[in-house]
Design an enzyme around this catalytic site. Structure first.
Site, PDB file in Angstrom:
ATOM      1  N   HIS A 166       0.821  -1.218   0.000  1.00  9.08           N
ATOM      2  CA  HIS A 166       0.000   0.000   0.000  1.00  9.08           C
ATOM      3  C   HIS A 166       0.855   1.268   0.000  1.00  9.08           C
ATOM      4  CE1 HIS A 166       0.471  -0.201   4.514  1.00  9.08           C
ATOM      5  NE2 HIS A 166       0.509   1.113   4.358  1.00  9.08           N
TER       6      HIS A 166
ATOM      7  N   ASP B 224       0.383  -7.650   1.457  1.00  5.39           N
ATOM      8  CA  ASP B 224       0.710  -6.230   1.573  1.00  5.39           C
ATOM      9  C   ASP B 224       2.224  -6.008   1.628  1.00  5.39           C
ATOM     10  OD1 ASP B 224       0.158  -3.496   1.692  1.00  5.39           O
ATOM     11  OD2 ASP B 224       0.155  -3.470   3.878  1.00  5.39           O
TER      12      ASP B 224
ATOM     13  N   SER C 122       4.727   2.339   8.192  1.00  4.92           N
ATOM     14  CA  SER C 122       4.484   1.148   7.370  1.00  4.92           C
ATOM     15  C   SER C 122       5.734   0.709   6.623  1.00  4.92           C
ATOM     16  CB  SER C 122       3.377   1.438   6.353  1.00  4.92           C
ATOM     17  OG  SER C 122       2.146   1.669   6.988  1.00  4.92           O
TER      18      SER C 122
END
Length: 305
Positions: free
Chosen positions: A47, A77, A152
């Site tokens: 993402h 992901d 992230s």
């Protein structure tokens, strides 16, 4: 955390963490990456790189490098990029040996604050949570090491039973509005995905058409059949017209596929490499406390674009 201090661990591992400067339609932003393999390979989240125009990598020594895209796996992901420089690579520890309460450290670049360090403990293991495609990611590590947008793709770090410092997960998400809940992709998954992305540029998975949850096999059944693994996947549903339709049943316990021990949905994917597609595989199950062997021909799991 044994004889190591938090400072010792940070000094050892911050060199594996990179800051990602992202250029997108809405402007610039920061995210995080974790060194993966020699030759400048870096793991981050799928993402993070979605719909971006360009991405620079900033090392903790301040040097900046342009990057190239290697591959992405939306189901987990995870994404892999590469820079034209060798950077230190951490050990990716065995995440199947993690324990609740184990101390962890997270390094990331939240809200524009580069190379931020937080610490906490493992709060949960084998969690499942949806990714951006709506599919469930399995074997997720829950911790209370604080993360924020920008963290992230950073490493979740701990120490194994042999006192090795290393990566046990790749930070992926937080739940907005919650306190003390963050989630990371396990290091075992990261290694499996990253190696396929380097080799093939994509991740190929076999498909049986079952869904289930981690479970255990009763001690008397283990003793009766001389099994070496007490873990399994308990089947909760089977897709209509899938490879398993008519061969497996709800409440079957899958404990081995082609001699590969099964304790998670991840393990099923790993056991069904691209070499097994269209070929017979041996699925060993416990059904009503009886051991059975079933032959199934897996198909390819469609890519998630």
């Amino acid at each position: 955390m044994t004889e190591y201090s938090i400072q010792d661990i940070v000094r050892e591992t911050i060199k594996y963490t990179v800051c990602l400067r992202i250029y997108g339609e809405k402007g610039e932003g920061l995210a995080t990456g974790t060194s993966f393999k020699d030759k400048g390979y870096i793991l981050t989240n799928a993402h993070v790189i979605e719909n971006i125009k360009d991405l620079d990598v900033i090392l903790n020594d301040g040097n900046i490098y342009s990057s190239v895209f290697v591959g992405v796996d939306k189901l987990t992901d995870l994404a892999l990029i590469k820079i034209d420089r060798e950077i230190p690579v951490p050990d990716y520890l065995n995440s199947s040996e993690l324990e609740l309460g184990q101390t962890v450290i997270s390094i990331g670049n939240p809200l524009g604050f580069e190379f931020t360090v937080t610490a906490g403990i493992i709060s949960g293991l084998n969690r499942s949570m949806p990714n951006k495609t709506g599919k469930l990611m399995d074997n997720i590590i829950q911790s209370d090491a604080h993360i924020n947008p920008g963290s992230s793709g950073g490493p979740l770090i701990s120490i194994d039973k042999n006192k090795n410092i290393g990566v046990i997960g790749i930070t992926t998400a937080l739940i907005l509005g919650s306190q003390g809940m963050s989630f990371s992709i396990s290091s075992n998954t990261a290694k499996w995905v990253g190696e396929q992305l380097i080799r093939d540029g994509e991740v190929t998975r076999g498909f049986l058409g079952v869904y289930g949850r981690p479970d255990i096999i009763y001690p008397e059944t283990i003793k009766r059949y001389g099994l070496t693994n007490n873990k399994c996947i308990n089947i909760e549903g089977i897709g209509k017209n899938s490879p398993s339709d008519g061969k497996l049943e709800s409440e079957d316990k899958i404990y081995r596929i082609n001699n590969y021990p099964i304790s998670s949905i991840e393990d099923i994917h790993r056991s069904l490499s691209k070499e097994t597609l269209g070929k017979e595989v041996l699925v060993e199950i416990i059904r009503n406390k009886e051991r059975k062997e079933v032959i199934i021909i897996p198909t390819k799991l469609d890519r998630l674009d």
